[in-house]
Design a protein around this motif. Structure first.
Motif, PDB file in Angstrom:
ATOM      1  N   THR A  21      58.268  51.929  33.191  1.00  0.00           N
ATOM      2  CA  THR A  21      58.253  52.515  31.846  1.00  0.00           C
ATOM      3  C   THR A  21      56.964  53.269  31.539  1.00  0.00           C
ATOM      4  O   THR A  21      56.998  54.341  30.922  1.00  0.00           O
ATOM      5  CB  THR A  21      58.456  51.417  30.785  1.00  0.00           C
ATOM      6  N   GLU A  22      55.830  52.689  31.948  1.00  0.00           N
ATOM      7  CA  GLU A  22      54.515  53.161  31.510  1.00  0.00           C
ATOM      8  C   GLU A  22      54.502  53.215  29.990  1.00  0.00           C
ATOM      9  O   GLU A  22      54.896  52.262  29.328  1.00  0.00           O
ATOM     10  CB  GLU A  22      54.162  54.496  32.171  1.00  0.00           C
ATOM     11  N   ASP A  23      54.096  54.329  29.384  1.00  0.00           N
ATOM     12  CA  ASP A  23      54.013  54.366  27.917  1.00  0.00           C
ATOM     13  C   ASP A  23      55.118  55.213  27.293  1.00  0.00           C
ATOM     14  O   ASP A  23      55.013  55.651  26.151  1.00  0.00           O
ATOM     15  CB  ASP A  23      52.649  54.904  27.475  1.00  0.00           C
ATOM     16  N   LYS A  24      56.205  55.436  28.028  1.00  0.00           N
ATOM     17  CA  LYS A  24      57.268  56.299  27.516  1.00  0.00           C
ATOM     18  C   LYS A  24      58.113  55.581  26.465  1.00  0.00           C
ATOM     19  O   LYS A  24      58.492  54.423  26.622  1.00  0.00           O
ATOM     20  CB  LYS A  24      58.169  56.789  28.638  1.00  0.00           C
ATOM     21  N   GLU A  25      58.393  56.291  25.373  1.00  0.00           N
ATOM     22  CA  GLU A  25      59.215  55.744  24.307  1.00  0.00           C
ATOM     23  C   GLU A  25      60.692  55.884  24.646  1.00  0.00           C
ATOM     24  O   GLU A  25      61.098  56.831  25.322  1.00  0.00           O
ATOM     25  CB  GLU A  25      58.925  56.472  22.986  1.00  0.00           C
ATOM     26  N   SER A  53      58.495  63.268  35.180  1.00  0.00           N
ATOM     27  CA  SER A  53      57.084  63.150  35.525  1.00  0.00           C
ATOM     28  C   SER A  53      56.827  63.818  36.865  1.00  0.00           C
ATOM     29  O   SER A  53      57.686  63.847  37.748  1.00  0.00           O
ATOM     30  CB  SER A  53      56.677  61.679  35.593  1.00  0.00           C
ATOM     31  N   ASP A 106      62.735  61.529  30.960  1.00  0.00           N
ATOM     32  CA  ASP A 106      62.490  60.744  29.749  1.00  0.00           C
ATOM     33  C   ASP A 106      63.504  61.107  28.663  1.00  0.00           C
ATOM     34  O   ASP A 106      64.471  61.834  28.922  1.00  0.00           O
ATOM     35  CB  ASP A 106      61.045  60.933  29.269  1.00  0.00           C
ATOM     36  N   ASP A 127      58.611  47.643  36.961  1.00  0.00           N
ATOM     37  CA  ASP A 127      58.559  48.183  35.603  1.00  0.00           C
ATOM     38  C   ASP A 127      58.019  49.603  35.690  1.00  0.00           C
ATOM     39  O   ASP A 127      56.852  49.816  35.998  1.00  0.00           O
ATOM     40  CB  ASP A 127      57.655  47.322  34.718  1.00  0.00           C
ATOM     41  N   TYR A 150      55.411  58.543  35.449  1.00  0.00           N
ATOM     42  CA  TYR A 150      56.233  57.630  34.648  1.00  0.00           C
ATOM     43  C   TYR A 150      57.707  57.743  35.043  1.00  0.00           C
ATOM     44  O   TYR A 150      58.174  58.754  35.557  1.00  0.00           O
ATOM     45  CB  TYR A 150      56.056  57.924  33.155  1.00  0.00           C
ATOM     46  N   GLU A 199      51.426  63.015  36.721  1.00  0.00           N
ATOM     47  CA  GLU A 199      52.168  61.984  35.986  1.00  0.00           C
ATOM     48  C   GLU A 199      53.218  61.345  36.895  1.00  0.00           C
ATOM     49  O   GLU A 199      53.817  62.023  37.734  1.00  0.00           O
ATOM     50  CB  GLU A 199      52.853  62.592  34.760  1.00  0.00           C
TER      51      GLU A 199
END
Length: 323
Positions: free
Chosen positions: A82-86, A122, A116, A80, A178, A176
């Motif tokens: 994703t981390e906190d990316k919308e 990142s 993203d 996974d 992500y 970073e």
């Protein structure tokens, strides 16, 4: 990650037979327990499936592409990313096979990385194109010492030829990580990642980078040694990209978009070139997308992205080299 690289030997490059249905050549591949039917060329549908009794078709070698400047070597061992990316949830289901023997390639290390929803990578936030279509730290104004005339003499040693070629590798500019990750293929050659649907930036269509590493060892510290047998990219059908552009946060990305047919790195060969089979609700893409593909590799070869064919320059802007 790449460690010691053993010599590659010459292998047969014959194309395998494919199932012919309705006059069109299609590849039948087992993905996550189901059987997916995907055309070798053109845009796949939003998830057509069918049953089949024939054994899995052996794919020809998947196209090699440039690594691009934003690769970070096996930094995160995880499925996974994703981390906190919308963004629109994306499940990426891959199967890695030996394109000569058709057998699964097990215990391979598969790296994926992508930008993203707004086109930012990142580790390289200050260098990425982003929604504005230019690096976030780009200087303003017009330089007063612009050179005139044509250059003379030979180019500096090590300079890329034939266009951008993805540019050279850039060292990370931030911490970073992500939308990056590495995971191991299982005994059937499968590996699945959870991420978000990528966005876009100037000069490139929507894509995901991938590397496949073999002959190394999995340790407590991660994956060590071996060599890279495939460096490629996965691509998305235009219909899905257009649908994603209607959904936040993608709708905030005002960068001029390069289409699949305009892209200088996608070779227009469909599945062989990395075109994903996509499954999603056409009316509600925000609920999530599943992308799948079988990747045919030569485990004995070394393809680290430096041997990919050069691409013509899409633009003179820094973002054009962010392959």
């Amino acid at each position: 990650m790449t460690g010691n690289q053993g010599p590659a030997h010459k292998r047969s490059m014959t194309r395998r037979k494919v199932v012919v249905a309705g006059g069109a050549a299609v590849a039948v591949a087992s993905v996550g327990g189901g059987v997916a039917v995907t055309a070798f060329a053109g845009e796949p549908g939003a998830g057509s499936t069918a049953s089949a009794t024939a054994a899995e078709t052996c794919y020809k070698l998947t196209s090699e592409t440039t690594e691009g400047p934003y690769y970070i070597d096996a930094d995160k061992i995880r499925k996974d990313i994703t981390e906190d990316k919308e963004g629109i949830p994306l499940t990426l289901a891959l199967k890695v096979i030996d394109s000569e023997t058709c057998k699964p390639v097990k215990n391979a290390a598969v790296d994926i990385w992508h930008c993203d929803a707004l086109g930012i990578y990142s580790g390289y936030e200050s260098l990425s194109a982003g929604a504005g279509g230019a690096p976030t730290d780009a200087p303003s104004g017009t330089p007063a010492d612009v050179p005139s005339g044509s250059p003379t003499g030979e180019p500096p040693s090590g300079a890329p030829s034939g266009g951008t070629g993805g540019g050279g590798h850039e060292e990370p500019t931030d911490d970073e990580r992500y939308l990056r990750g590495t995971w191991k293929t299982d005994r059937s050659g499968h590996v699945t990642f959870r991420t978000v649907f990528p966005g876009w930036y100037r000069g490139r269509c929507v894509h995901i980078h991938v590397k496949v590493h073999v002959d190394g060892e999995w340790t407590e510290a991660g994956y060590e040694g071996g060599h890279t047998c495939h460096t490629g990219q996965f691509f998305f059908a235009e219909a899905a990209v257009l649908a994603s552009a209607e959904v936040a946060p993608y709708s905030a990305n005002t960068t001029e978009r390069t289409t699949l047919t305009e892209d200088t790195i996608y070779d227009q060969s469909g599945t062989t070139g990395g075109l994903l089979k996509l499954t999603y609700d056409r009316k509600h893409i925000a609920r999530g997308v599943r992308g799948s593909i079988t990747v045919g590799v030569d485990p004995d070869a070394t393809h680290d992205g430096q041997d990919a064919p050069p691409q013509p320059s899409a633009s003179a802007t820094p973002s054009a080299s962010a392959s």
